[in-house]
Design a protein around this motif. Structure first.
Motif, PDB file in Angstrom:
ATOM      1  N   ARG A 118       0.839  -1.203   0.000  1.00 13.56           N
ATOM      2  CA  ARG A 118       0.000   0.000   0.000  1.00 13.56           C
ATOM      3  C   ARG A 118       0.872   1.250   0.000  1.00 13.56           C
ATOM      4  NH1 ARG A 118      -2.439  -0.453   5.208  1.00 13.56           N
ATOM      5  NH2 ARG A 118      -3.661   1.416   4.699  1.00 13.56           N
ATOM      6  N   LYS A 119       1.964   1.217   0.751  1.00  8.02           N
ATOM      7  CA  LYS A 119       2.924   2.327   0.737  1.00  8.02           C
ATOM      8  C   LYS A 119       3.510   2.504  -0.650  1.00  8.02           C
ATOM      9  CE  LYS A 119       6.998   1.495   1.357  1.00  8.02           C
ATOM     10  NZ  LYS A 119       8.217   1.253   0.507  1.00  8.02           N
ATOM     11  N   ASP A 120       3.916   1.407  -1.262  1.00 10.13           N
ATOM     12  CA  ASP A 120       4.526   1.491  -2.587  1.00 10.13           C
ATOM     13  C   ASP A 120       3.520   1.916  -3.649  1.00 10.13           C
ATOM     14  OD1 ASP A 120       7.145   0.810  -1.818  1.00 10.13           O
ATOM     15  OD2 ASP A 120       6.650  -1.313  -1.799  1.00 10.13           O
ATOM     16  N   ALA A 121       2.274   1.496  -3.504  1.00 10.09           N
ATOM     17  CA  ALA A 121       1.237   1.941  -4.434  1.00 10.09           C
ATOM     18  C   ALA A 121       1.006   3.442  -4.315  1.00 10.09           C
ATOM     19  CB  ALA A 121      -0.061   1.180  -4.175  1.00 10.09           C
ATOM     20  N   ALA A 122       1.127   3.980  -3.106  1.00 10.74           N
ATOM     21  CA  ALA A 122       0.975   5.424  -2.915  1.00 10.74           C
ATOM     22  C   ALA A 122       2.103   6.174  -3.610  1.00 10.74           C
ATOM     23  CB  ALA A 122       0.963   5.755  -1.423  1.00 10.74           C
ATOM     24  N   ILE A 123       3.315   5.640  -3.544  1.00 13.27           N
ATOM     25  CA  ILE A 123       4.441   6.269  -4.240  1.00 13.27           C
ATOM     26  C   ILE A 123       4.185   6.296  -5.740  1.00 13.27           C
ATOM     27  CG2 ILE A 123       6.877   5.994  -4.830  1.00 13.27           C
ATOM     28  CD1 ILE A 123       7.328   4.947  -1.984  1.00 13.27           C
ATOM     29  N   ILE A 124       3.732   5.184  -6.279  1.00 10.47           N
ATOM     30  CA  ILE A 124       3.450   5.116  -7.707  1.00 10.47           C
ATOM     31  C   ILE A 124       2.346   6.084  -8.092  1.00 10.47           C
ATOM     32  CG2 ILE A 124       2.500   3.622  -9.518  1.00 10.47           C
ATOM     33  CD1 ILE A 124       4.048   1.312  -8.229  1.00 10.47           C
ATOM     34  N   ALA A 125       1.315   6.170  -7.258  1.00 12.38           N
ATOM     35  CA  ALA A 125       0.191   7.061  -7.555  1.00 12.38           C
ATOM     36  C   ALA A 125       0.631   8.522  -7.609  1.00 12.38           C
ATOM     37  CB  ALA A 125      -0.906   6.885  -6.516  1.00 12.38           C
ATOM     38  N   ASN A 126       1.648   8.871  -6.832  1.00 13.51           N
ATOM     39  CA  ASN A 126       2.127  10.248  -6.780  1.00 13.51           C
ATOM     40  C   ASN A 126       3.239  10.546  -7.781  1.00 13.51           C
ATOM     41  OD1 ASN A 126       0.377  10.973  -4.700  1.00 13.51           O
ATOM     42  ND2 ASN A 126       1.821  10.410  -3.096  1.00 13.51           N
ATOM     43  N   CYS A 127       3.692   9.527  -8.507  1.00 15.89           N
ATOM     44  CA  CYS A 127       4.866   9.669  -9.364  1.00 15.89           C
ATOM     45  C   CYS A 127       4.467   9.817 -10.837  1.00 15.89           C
ATOM     46  CB  CYS A 127       5.780   8.457  -9.198  1.00 15.89           C
ATOM     47  SG  CYS A 127       7.255   8.525 -10.235  1.00 15.89           S
ATOM     48  N   PRO A 128       4.815  10.943 -11.473  1.00 13.34           N
ATOM     49  CA  PRO A 128       4.470  11.132 -12.876  1.00 13.34           C
ATOM     50  C   PRO A 128       5.464  10.490 -13.851  1.00 13.34           C
ATOM     51  CG  PRO A 128       5.534  13.099 -12.057  1.00 13.34           C
ATOM     52  CD  PRO A 128       5.429  12.152 -10.888  1.00 13.34           C
ATOM     53  N   TRP A 155       6.603  11.983  -4.093  1.00 16.13           N
ATOM     54  CA  TRP A 155       7.080  10.613  -4.291  1.00 16.13           C
ATOM     55  C   TRP A 155       8.572  10.506  -3.989  1.00 16.13           C
ATOM     56  CZ3 TRP A 155      10.783   9.254  -7.922  1.00 16.13           C
ATOM     57  CH2 TRP A 155      11.058  10.177  -8.942  1.00 16.13           C
ATOM     58  N   GLN A 156       9.329  11.577  -4.217  1.00 14.19           N
ATOM     59  CA  GLN A 156      10.758  11.520  -3.913  1.00 14.19           C
ATOM     60  C   GLN A 156      10.998  11.418  -2.409  1.00 14.19           C
ATOM     61  OE1 GLN A 156       9.343  13.912  -5.845  1.00 14.19           O
ATOM     62  NE2 GLN A 156      10.609  14.390  -7.651  1.00 14.19           N
ATOM     63  N   GLU A 157      10.190  12.130  -1.616  1.00 11.71           N
ATOM     64  CA  GLU A 157      10.345  12.029  -0.165  1.00 11.71           C
ATOM     65  C   GLU A 157       9.954  10.640   0.330  1.00 11.71           C
ATOM     66  OE1 GLU A 157       8.357  15.220   1.832  1.00 11.71           O
ATOM     67  OE2 GLU A 157      10.012  16.608   1.445  1.00 11.71           O
ATOM     68  N   ALA A 158       8.908  10.079  -0.254  1.00  8.78           N
ATOM     69  CA  ALA A 158       8.500   8.729   0.142  1.00  8.78           C
ATOM     70  C   ALA A 158       9.562   7.708  -0.235  1.00  8.78           C
ATOM     71  CB  ALA A 158       7.158   8.388  -0.497  1.00  8.78           C
ATOM     72  N   VAL A 159      10.188   7.899  -1.401  1.00  8.29           N
ATOM     73  CA  VAL A 159      11.289   7.021  -1.795  1.00  8.29           C
ATOM     74  C   VAL A 159      12.426   7.124  -0.780  1.00  8.29           C
ATOM     75  CG1 VAL A 159      13.144   6.729  -3.491  1.00  8.29           C
ATOM     76  CG2 VAL A 159      10.775   6.950  -4.256  1.00  8.29           C
ATOM     77  N   CYS A 160      12.757   8.340  -0.369  1.00 14.00           N
ATOM     78  CA  CYS A 160      13.817   8.538   0.619  1.00 14.00           C
ATOM     79  C   CYS A 160      13.519   7.778   1.906  1.00 14.00           C
ATOM     80  CB  CYS A 160      13.984  10.027   0.891  1.00 14.00           C
ATOM     81  SG  CYS A 160      15.224  10.430   2.141  1.00 14.00           S
ATOM     82  N   SER A 161      12.260   7.761   2.301  1.00 13.80           N
ATOM     83  CA  SER A 161      11.903   7.074   3.548  1.00 13.80           C
ATOM     84  C   SER A 161      12.146   5.572   3.474  1.00 13.80           C
ATOM     85  CB  SER A 161      10.441   7.352   3.913  1.00 13.80           C
ATOM     86  OG  SER A 161       9.546   6.683   3.039  1.00 13.80           O
ATOM     87  N   SER A 162      12.219   5.045   2.255  1.00 17.95           N
ATOM     88  CA  SER A 162      12.443   3.603   2.095  1.00 17.95           C
ATOM     89  C   SER A 162      13.899   3.207   2.293  1.00 17.95           C
ATOM     90  CB  SER A 162      11.993   3.157   0.692  1.00 17.95           C
ATOM     91  OG  SER A 162      12.952   3.547  -0.293  1.00 17.95           O
ATOM     92  N   LEU A 163      14.785   4.180   2.458  1.00 15.56           N
ATOM     93  CA  LEU A 163      16.210   3.870   2.480  1.00 15.56           C
ATOM     94  C   LEU A 163      16.683   3.155   3.739  1.00 15.56           C
ATOM     95  CD1 LEU A 163      17.875   6.946   0.736  1.00 15.56           C
ATOM     96  CD2 LEU A 163      17.545   4.636  -0.157  1.00 15.56           C
ATOM     97  N   THR A 164      15.796   2.885   4.671  1.00 12.40           N
ATOM     98  CA  THR A 164      16.183   1.999   5.773  1.00 12.40           C
ATOM     99  C   THR A 164      16.562   0.618   5.235  1.00 12.40           C
ATOM    100  OG1 THR A 164      13.823   1.534   6.117  1.00 12.40           O
ATOM    101  CG2 THR A 164      14.874   3.150   7.588  1.00 12.40           C
ATOM    102  N   GLU A 165      16.198   0.344   3.978  1.00 12.08           N
ATOM    103  CA  GLU A 165      16.609  -0.919   3.349  1.00 12.08           C
ATOM    104  C   GLU A 165      18.120  -1.018   3.219  1.00 12.08           C
ATOM    105  OE1 GLU A 165      12.853  -1.979   0.444  1.00 12.08           O
ATOM    106  OE2 GLU A 165      14.280  -0.467  -0.203  1.00 12.08           O
TER     107      GLU A 165
END
Length: 238
Positions: free
Chosen positions: A67-77, A145-155
């Motif tokens: 659901r988090k990743d779908a939100a990133i996609i939805a916000n990404c042009p 979407w860039q900020e949400a991508v940044c939040s994923s960097l705990t990977e």
């Protein structure tokens, strides 16, 4: 749990890419691998009911990631970014004969003694865990979407914690069925692949010092989400 707020004033000249990446990676000191509950888990000091509590609570996180990743996609042009990011949803939900990470976590639940229906009912999820995970999903929905991508960097820090479990659980928790550990085994190469893309997006987008400070705050927010989850799990499973 509050999402990070943007810095009000620039704090200096921008770091170059190498320095910025180094500062992002230095945030690993606050990764939940160092949380007391995880340290006990790694050292074989948890009871079976505590292991089951952890697995049941983390399951809410696992099913929320798509659901988090779908939100990133939805916000990404950007189509190319969407093409790469959608792989993360398929990795968790499954596709084309691959059952996916959620199913692998469900198998982990069975391996530690949680019936599938009980796991999927989410009745074992602590309120604090639900609150932290929902805060993360809402951040991805409401941010760029860039900020949400940044939040994923705990990977960046995840392969070590997965490898610890693969190395230590068979020694300390031999009662857990070995094939239930497949989730950890499968996530190591996927996390390494995902970090490469997420890091590239972050280094490309956050170029001013104010933006770089913001990126560090975002990554800290995600670290706080993961730490808060373990706080809640530890309290629920003393």
């Amino acid at each position: 749990m509050n999402a990070p707020t943007p810095p009000q004033t620039p704090s200096g000249p921008a770091w170059d890419r190498a320095e910025f990446e180094a500062r992002l990676r230095a945030k690993g000191a606050g990764y939940h691998i160092n949380h007391p509950f995880n340290v006990k888990m790694t050292n074989g000091q948890l009871r079976p009911d505590q292991i089951r509590g952890w697995v049941a609570n983390r399951f809410y996180y696992q099913i929320s990631i798509p659901r988090k990743d779908a939100a990133i996609i939805a916000n990404c042009p950007d189509r190319e970014t969407r093409r790469k990011w959608v792989r993360r949803i398929l990795d968790h939900d499954g596709c084309d004969g691959n059952p996916g990470g959620i199913e692998a976590w469900s198998r982990l639940g069975e391996a530690v003694g949680i019936a599938s229906d009980d796991l999927w009912s989410l009745k074992g999820v602590a309120p604090g865990v639900r609150f932290a995970v929902d805060a993360y999903v809402n951040f991805a929905r409401q941010s760029s979407w860039q900020e949400a991508v940044c939040s994923s960097l705990t990977e960046m820090f995840a392969p070590k914690i997965h490898q610890d479990r693969l190395s230590n659980w068979p020694l300390h928790y031999p009662w857990i069925e070995a094939d239930g550990l497949q989730y950890f085994r499968g996530r190591i190469p996927l996390a390494e692949r995902d970090v490469e893309h997420g890091l590239q997006v972050t280094l490309d987008h956050f170029t001013s010092r104010a933006q770089q400070d913001r990126a560090l705050e975002i990554l800290q927010f995600k670290l706080d989400v993961l730490w808060s989850m373990l706080d809640a799990i530890e309290k629920a499973n003393p």
